[in-house]
Design an enzyme around this catalytic site. Structure first.
Site, PDB file in Angstrom:
ATOM      1  CG  HIS A  83      -0.862  -1.331   6.949  1.00 35.09           C
ATOM      2  ND1 HIS A  83      -0.426  -2.416   7.690  1.00 35.09           N
ATOM      3  CD2 HIS A  83      -2.066  -0.999   7.459  1.00 35.09           C
ATOM      4  CE1 HIS A  83      -1.326  -2.711   8.607  1.00 35.09           C
ATOM      5  NE2 HIS A  83      -2.337  -1.858   8.478  1.00 35.09           N
ATOM      6  CG  HIS A  85      -7.356  -1.776   7.018  1.00 34.19           C
ATOM      7  ND1 HIS A  85      -7.495  -3.052   7.527  1.00 34.19           N
ATOM      8  CD2 HIS A  85      -6.219  -1.267   7.564  1.00 34.19           C
ATOM      9  CE1 HIS A  85      -6.486  -3.299   8.358  1.00 34.19           C
ATOM     10  NE2 HIS A  85      -5.704  -2.223   8.393  1.00 34.19           N
ATOM     11  CD  GLN A 178      -9.869  -5.466  12.781  1.00 25.98           C
ATOM     12  OE1 GLN A 178      -9.711  -4.683  11.863  1.00 25.98           O
ATOM     13  NE2 GLN A 178      -9.100  -5.468  13.862  1.00 25.98           N
ATOM     14  CG  HIS A 236      -2.869  -5.400  11.847  1.00 24.05           C
ATOM     15  ND1 HIS A 236      -2.781  -5.845  10.552  1.00 24.05           N
ATOM     16  CD2 HIS A 236      -3.607  -4.250  11.815  1.00 24.05           C
ATOM     17  CE1 HIS A 236      -3.444  -5.004   9.763  1.00 24.05           C
ATOM     18  NE2 HIS A 236      -3.939  -4.019  10.492  1.00 24.05           N
ATOM     19  CD  GLU A 239      -2.975  -0.927  15.413  1.00 24.99           C
ATOM     20  OE1 GLU A 239      -3.343   0.186  15.004  1.00 24.99           O
ATOM     21  OE2 GLU A 239      -3.415  -2.002  14.949  1.00 24.99           O
ATOM     22  CG  ASP A 335      -3.616   1.729   9.360  1.00 23.07           C
ATOM     23  OD1 ASP A 335      -4.236   0.844   8.763  1.00 23.07           O
ATOM     24  OD2 ASP A 335      -3.422   1.697  10.586  1.00 23.07           O
ATOM     25  CD1 TRP A 341      -9.477   0.989  14.584  1.00 22.20           C
ATOM     26  CD2 TRP A 341     -10.231   0.672  12.503  1.00 22.20           C
ATOM     27  NE1 TRP A 341     -10.079  -0.235  14.554  1.00 22.20           N
ATOM     28  CE2 TRP A 341     -10.554  -0.470  13.288  1.00 22.20           C
ATOM     29  CE3 TRP A 341     -10.617   0.692  11.165  1.00 22.20           C
ATOM     30  CZ2 TRP A 341     -11.223  -1.565  12.774  1.00 22.20           C
ATOM     31  CZ3 TRP A 341     -11.289  -0.408  10.653  1.00 22.20           C
ATOM     32  CH2 TRP A 341     -11.587  -1.519  11.448  1.00 22.20           C
TER      33      TRP A 341
END
Length: 443
Positions: A83, A85, A178, A236, A239, A335, A341
């Site tokens: 996982h 991005h 997203q 997702h 979260e 992640d 983030w």
């Protein structure tokens, strides 16, 4: 001479190692090393890209040309990053920093940065990030690509890289909405278009949809899309710290009814940290029946969650220890690497594993003996690659050499990955770090 890749370029043919192997190949390799969970030394033969023989080593040394003496170090299946991005990697501070540290400000920062994306920008950052991962023993990656974008530039670029780098890495690309499937204009049409472009996995973000009803509808849609187009699912899911966010039960039920639980993954599920035990007792029954997989991102979640708490302050991770004890498949992921983030990260999954075991209070001897499972075998099940993953005769000769004797030793020392072999070819190699003891400690 054995031609190997060192750093960015092959020392023999000077080719960028992320793009192709050095043309010099060996038909057979023999490696003497330890295997996980076994005390003895083994000789591992590789022929035509597969493990051809695994046998006890009797004399303890190599002598034939083309053999590699691992000197008792640990042979392990390659690490898996399940996982990440890649389209957002290395954008921390662009155009501004996420000063609150919340998930939602991160999404705002990313929306501003997303407006400036182009193919060259994404390729440059994704390749740099993949280089970090390869240097840390990763050979399999599942990356999310934001499809809340009419041009789908992130998804198109990452699918292109997936195809270019197939001999170096196995990459799965997730169509990740997203900003929601139903809360973003033409979100569902963009998901369908993303599948046509080549997405391997379909995603959702139900807790970010405008209403509970839209969140539930998004989950039903991704299960339908996955079933109709023979795709995997990675959501997702929940979260958030809100204990009333319970989309996980919807996802698990839809996966159960569609009889595709082993192809479905719930990422994050941090709201489970806030569920009471009575509800979790009921929920776990459904989760076990559904057979879905879980991904926890310890460094990201400990950073993002609990932001609205004073004290007591929640850790904000899903119930990794309890899921694992219940026989439910769960793995760890990094992640983010330096994005809105999470502003740190270096591609080292051993660091992520260290954080995860600490935060989840999994520090017993039994936990240590199988620690690497959370970034290897469990992740292989999540990605649906378990059938040809692992060190066994007949399987693809994909493996890494770790500077340690067992899981505990590797974890304690955050050991280097010394060698990475993919289908019998060396794709990364480094010398072990030598620790010099100061003279005043030697007496």
């Amino acid at each position: 001479m054995i031609a190997v890749s060192m750093g960015t370029y092959c020392v023999e043919c000077h080719a960028p190692y992320l793009y192709r192997y050095c043309p010099k190949e060996f038909s057979c390799r023999s490696l003497i090393r330890r295997l996980r969970g076994r005390p003895d030394l083994y000789q591992v033969q590789i022929e035509q890209g597969r493990f051809s023989s695994i046998s006890l080593q009797e004399d303890g040394y190599c002598s034939d040309q083309g053999e590699i003496d691992a000197r008792g170090r640990l042979l392990c299946s390659p690490f898996i990053e399940p996982h990440i991005h890649l389209d957002a990697a290395l954008t921390a501070g662009e155009p501004r920093w996420n000063e609150s540290g919340t998930l939602f400000e991160g999404i705002e920062c990313w929306s501003e940065r997303k407006a400036t994306l182009n193919r060259e920008d994404i390729r440059r950052r994704a390749l740099r990030t993949l280089e970090l991962l390869v240097n840390q023993g990763v050979q399999y990656v599942r990356t999310h690509a934001d499809v809340s974008d009419p041009g789908l530039v992130g998804l198109r670029t990452l699918c292109e890289l997936r195809d270019e780098l197939h001999d170096r890495l196995q990459i799965q690309v997730v169509a990740f909405p997203q900003e929601g499937i139903f809360s973003y204009p033409d979100g569902l049409a963009l998901m369908e278009q993303a599948i046509e472009v080549g997405a391997d996995v379909v995603g959702a973000i139900p807790h970010f949809e405008y209403t509970r009803e839209l969140g539930e509808a998004s989950l039903k849609e991704v299960i339908r899309l996955a079933r109709d187009h023979d795709r995997l699912v990675d959501v997702h899911c929940d979260e958030i710290d809100d204990p009333s966010s319970r989309f996980l039960e919807v996802l698990a039920a839809e996966a159960l009814f569609a009889e595709m639980g082993d192809r479905v993954t719930a990422s994050h599920t941090t709201a489970m940290h806030s569920y009471d035990n009575a509800y979790c007792s009921k929920l776990f029954r459904l989760l076990k029946h559904s057979g879905i997989n879980f991904i926890s991102c310890p460094t990201e979640s400990i950073h993002l969650q609990g932001r609205f708490d004073t004290y007591p302050k929640r850790r904000g991770l899903t119930r990794v220890k309890e899921l694992d004890a219940a026989g439910i498949n769960v793995c760890f992921a990094e992640d983010s690497i330096r994005d809105p983030w999470y502003s740190l990260g270096n591609g080292k999954l051993l660091r992520t594993l260290d954080f995860g075991l600490h935060i989840c209070q999994m520090m017993g001897s039994v936990d240590f003996r199988r620690a690497l499972d959370f970034i290897t075998d469990h992740a292989a099940r999540t990605l649906g690659i378990a059938s040809d993953y692992g060190i066994a005769e007949g399987k693809l000769a994909n493996c890494i050499l770790l500077d340690g004797e067992d899981d505990y030793d590797v974890l304690c020392h955050q050991s280097d990955v010394l060698l990475s072999i993919r289908e019998g070819k060396i794709i990364m190699q480094r010398e072990p770090a030598h620790i010099v003891t100061p003279h005043y400690l030697l007496g």
